[in-house]
Structures are given as C-alpha cells and as structure tokens.
Design a protein around this motif. Sequence first.
Motif, mmCIF file in Angstrom:
data_model
loop_
_atom_site.group_PDB
_atom_site.id
_atom_site.type_symbol
_atom_site.label_atom_id
_atom_site.label_comp_id
_atom_site.label_asym_id
_atom_site.label_seq_id
_atom_site.Cartn_x
_atom_site.Cartn_y
_atom_site.Cartn_z
ATOM 1 N N VAL A 5 67.098 -57.009 24.629
ATOM 2 C CA VAL A 5 67.126 -55.828 23.767
ATOM 3 C C VAL A 5 67.667 -56.247 22.410
ATOM 4 O O VAL A 5 68.663 -56.971 22.310
ATOM 5 N N VAL A 6 66.987 -55.832 21.355
ATOM 6 C CA VAL A 6 67.447 -56.082 19.992
ATOM 7 C C VAL A 6 67.759 -54.729 19.363
ATOM 8 O O VAL A 6 66.882 -53.877 19.221
ATOM 9 N N ILE A 7 69.022 -54.531 19.018
ATOM 10 C CA ILE A 7 69.476 -53.266 18.442
ATOM 11 C C ILE A 7 69.594 -53.435 16.932
ATOM 12 O O ILE A 7 70.343 -54.291 16.449
ATOM 13 N N THR A 8 68.816 -52.659 16.198
ATOM 14 C CA THR A 8 68.894 -52.698 14.733
ATOM 15 C C THR A 8 69.679 -51.486 14.248
ATOM 16 O O THR A 8 69.502 -50.382 14.748
ATOM 17 N N ILE A 9 70.545 -51.728 13.281
ATOM 18 C CA ILE A 9 71.422 -50.670 12.792
ATOM 19 C C ILE A 9 71.258 -50.491 11.291
ATOM 20 O O ILE A 9 71.575 -51.387 10.502
ATOM 21 N N ALA A 10 70.739 -49.342 10.889
ATOM 22 C CA ALA A 10 70.763 -48.919 9.491
ATOM 23 C C ALA A 10 71.961 -48.001 9.348
ATOM 24 O O ALA A 10 72.329 -47.298 10.295
ATOM 25 N N ARG A 11 72.582 -47.992 8.186
ATOM 26 C CA ARG A 11 73.844 -47.243 8.092
ATOM 27 C C ARG A 11 74.141 -46.771 6.691
ATOM 28 O O ARG A 11 73.855 -47.450 5.708
ATOM 29 N N GLN A 12 74.736 -45.602 6.608
ATOM 30 C CA GLN A 12 75.306 -45.138 5.353
ATOM 31 C C GLN A 12 76.584 -45.929 5.096
ATOM 32 O O GLN A 12 77.305 -46.293 6.030
ATOM 33 N N PHE A 128 70.298 -45.254 13.394
ATOM 34 C CA PHE A 128 70.800 -44.924 12.054
ATOM 35 C C PHE A 128 72.187 -44.303 12.213
ATOM 36 O O PHE A 128 72.364 -43.321 12.939
ATOM 37 N N ILE A 129 73.169 -44.895 11.516
ATOM 38 C CA ILE A 129 74.550 -44.421 11.590
ATOM 39 C C ILE A 129 74.892 -43.642 10.319
ATOM 40 O O ILE A 129 74.677 -44.128 9.202
ATOM 41 N N HIS A 130 75.424 -42.440 10.494
ATOM 42 C CA HIS A 130 75.816 -41.629 9.351
ATOM 43 C C HIS A 130 77.108 -40.887 9.682
ATOM 44 O O HIS A 130 77.554 -40.877 10.835
ATOM 45 N N SER A 131 77.715 -40.272 8.693
ATOM 46 C CA SER A 131 78.908 -39.469 8.934
ATOM 47 C C SER A 131 79.175 -38.578 7.722
ATOM 48 O O SER A 131 78.487 -38.663 6.700
ATOM 49 N N TYR A 166 65.019 -50.046 1.254
ATOM 50 C CA TYR A 166 64.270 -49.705 2.468
ATOM 51 C C TYR A 166 62.960 -49.000 2.122
ATOM 52 O O TYR A 166 61.890 -49.366 2.642
ATOM 53 N N ASN A 167 63.027 -48.008 1.257
ATOM 54 C CA ASN A 167 61.827 -47.255 0.900
ATOM 55 C C ASN A 167 60.794 -48.148 0.233
ATOM 56 O O ASN A 167 59.581 -48.025 0.468
ATOM 57 N N TYR A 168 61.268 -49.050 -0.602
ATOM 58 C CA TYR A 168 60.409 -49.938 -1.376
ATOM 59 C C TYR A 168 59.655 -50.920 -0.479
ATOM 60 O O TYR A 168 58.440 -51.092 -0.599
ATOM 61 N N TYR A 169 60.380 -51.564 0.436
ATOM 62 C CA TYR A 169 59.760 -52.596 1.259
ATOM 63 C C TYR A 169 59.062 -52.054 2.499
ATOM 64 O O TYR A 169 58.154 -52.693 3.033
ATOM 65 N N SER A 170 59.460 -50.894 2.971
ATOM 66 C CA SER A 170 58.847 -50.362 4.188
ATOM 67 C C SER A 170 57.763 -49.324 3.908
ATOM 68 O O SER A 170 56.874 -49.106 4.733
ATOM 69 N N GLY A 171 57.861 -48.660 2.765
ATOM 70 C CA GLY A 171 56.963 -47.546 2.512
ATOM 71 C C GLY A 171 57.359 -46.309 3.293
ATOM 72 O O GLY A 171 56.654 -45.298 3.301
ATOM 73 N N GLU A 172 58.519 -46.370 3.959
ATOM 74 C CA GLU A 172 59.059 -45.243 4.723
ATOM 75 C C GLU A 172 60.285 -44.691 4.000
ATOM 76 O O GLU A 172 60.648 -45.169 2.932
ATOM 77 N N LYS A 173 60.932 -43.700 4.614
ATOM 78 C CA LYS A 173 62.107 -43.085 3.982
ATOM 79 C C LYS A 173 63.366 -43.424 4.767
ATOM 80 O O LYS A 173 63.481 -43.100 5.952
ATOM 81 N N GLY A 175 66.833 -43.251 6.371
ATOM 82 C CA GLY A 175 67.640 -42.153 6.887
ATOM 83 C C GLY A 175 66.858 -41.012 7.496
ATOM 84 O O GLY A 175 67.451 -40.110 8.084
ATOM 85 N N ARG A 176 65.534 -41.041 7.392
ATOM 86 C CA ARG A 176 64.726 -39.976 7.985
ATOM 87 C C ARG A 176 64.705 -40.159 9.500
ATOM 88 O O ARG A 176 64.372 -41.222 10.012
ATOM 89 N N ALA A 177 65.034 -39.114 10.219
ATOM 90 C CA ALA A 177 65.271 -39.217 11.664
ATOM 91 C C ALA A 177 64.103 -39.818 12.437
ATOM 92 O O ALA A 177 64.301 -40.615 13.357
ATOM 93 N N ASP A 178 62.862 -39.449 12.065
ATOM 94 C CA ASP A 178 61.743 -39.927 12.869
ATOM 95 C C ASP A 178 61.380 -41.385 12.597
ATOM 96 O O ASP A 178 60.450 -41.925 13.191
ATOM 97 N N ASN A 179 62.147 -42.061 11.745
ATOM 98 C CA ASN A 179 61.966 -43.501 11.556
ATOM 99 C C ASN A 179 62.855 -44.314 12.490
ATOM 100 O O ASN A 179 62.796 -45.555 12.480
ATOM 101 N N TYR A 180 63.678 -43.639 13.296
ATOM 102 C CA TYR A 180 64.634 -44.329 14.160
ATOM 103 C C TYR A 180 64.572 -43.753 15.576
ATOM 104 O O TYR A 180 64.196 -42.601 15.772
ATOM 105 N N ASP A 181 64.963 -44.571 16.537
ATOM 106 C CA ASP A 181 65.053 -44.084 17.913
ATOM 107 C C ASP A 181 66.226 -43.128 18.078
ATOM 108 O O ASP A 181 66.151 -42.158 18.837
ATOM 109 N N LEU A 182 67.317 -43.421 17.358
ATOM 110 C CA LEU A 182 68.553 -42.671 17.565
ATOM 111 C C LEU A 182 69.334 -42.584 16.257
ATOM 112 O O LEU A 182 69.477 -43.576 15.548
#
Length: 218
Positions: A5-12, A128-131, A166-173, A175-182
């Motif tokens: 399993v590879v867990i990727t973490i994007a974070r504020q 995606f980690i936020h608070s 992230y937006n520039y290289y992925s073409g996605e947004k 922090g948008r919830a549907d870009n992450y599993d959790l």
Amino acid sequence: MNKKVVITIARQFGSGGREIGEMLAEKLKIPFYDKALIHFAAEASGIDEDLFAFADEKAVQSFWSATSGATGVYGSRLPVFNEIPMNDKLFLIQSNTIKKLASESSCVIVGRCADYILRSEPYALSVFIHSEDEDKINRIIRSYGVPEKEAQETMIKTDKKRASYYNYYSGEKWGRADNYDLAVNTSAVGIEGAVSLIIKFAELKFAESPQSTDTIYP
C-alpha cells in the motif's frame, strides 16, 4: 492483509500532514518520503539537488499552460523533453522517482502531486489533510517557529503555492474532495486520530472481502 500500500498525503500548511505521514510510516514500518524525494530525483538524473529544492512544489507559467489541448503535465499534446522548461523537466524526473519508489515497496509519500501521479495504481491510497485556521496557525507558530504576526500570511501563501503547483501539473483542483480517497480534519480528530483513521480506511479499502479482519501491518 499483508499487501503493498502506498499512502499519498496532500496537506494544508499547518494541518499536521507531515507529522501524520511520519507516524503512519513508523506504525506500518514502511519508508517515508518527503523532501528525500528531491535527493533521489537529483541522484537519478545527475541534476543539481539545489535546482529541485528551488522548484519544490512551485508552479511556473510555461509551455504547459501555453500548449493548446494539454491538461496538466500529462496532457494529450506533449513536447519533446529537451524543449520543455527546466521546472517541467524537474517535475517529470521527480514523477518518475515517485513511480519507481512506489513500485518497489509500500511507503508514505507527502505532497508533490503523488496522489495524481499514482492515481491509476491499485495499491495507492490518497489522503488530504486539513484543519481549522486557528489550529493551523498555532501549529505553524509552535512547530515551525514562525512569528505570530506572520503565521497567517505564511499559511495563506504556502497553501496558495501548493494549490498552484498541484492545479498546474495535474489539471485538477488541489483540496477538492473527489480528487482523494479520504479527507481528514485534524481539528476534529487530532494527529493520532488521523493516523488511526487512515489505517482503518486502508484496511477497508484493500480488504479482500467486506468481512475481512486482516490489517495492513507487516
């Protein structure tokens, strides 16, 4: 469930994402990659490590945004490698490093569009980690030594850079919830709670059956 399993973490910034990544890797006894990715990418490419550090999670306006029909760095109309700007070359090299490390073993990877780069891999789990702002500001002051009067501005600027990258290289947004599993709010569950939640989520996602009681621990 003794699976890779590879867990990727994007974070504020200030949400505790790096700390969560380190704790996850320690609990699961798997490698942790954050800024070490810069070293590995530089070593593999022969390019000065300082160049990777300078470009780390920073986007620039360049060929990608000017190329009609391209969607992020993996757009449908790609230029020849030697023709693209240095920052984009560095991103491609770092992407290959992430793919290589992820293919070799279970690991935790923080930032650097890893969720997007590994989006098609069946063993990848994106988080995606936020608070809340107040909690992030307090952590930035406490953990990073940023003066109180500068903490909020630092938080805003850092997140803006991460989102742009992230937006520039992925073409996605970013922090948008549907870009992450959790998505996990550390203001609600804390750092250790977030670690436990991610492990439980991984066990459910990668379970061989809905009734499985296996864990992802080695």
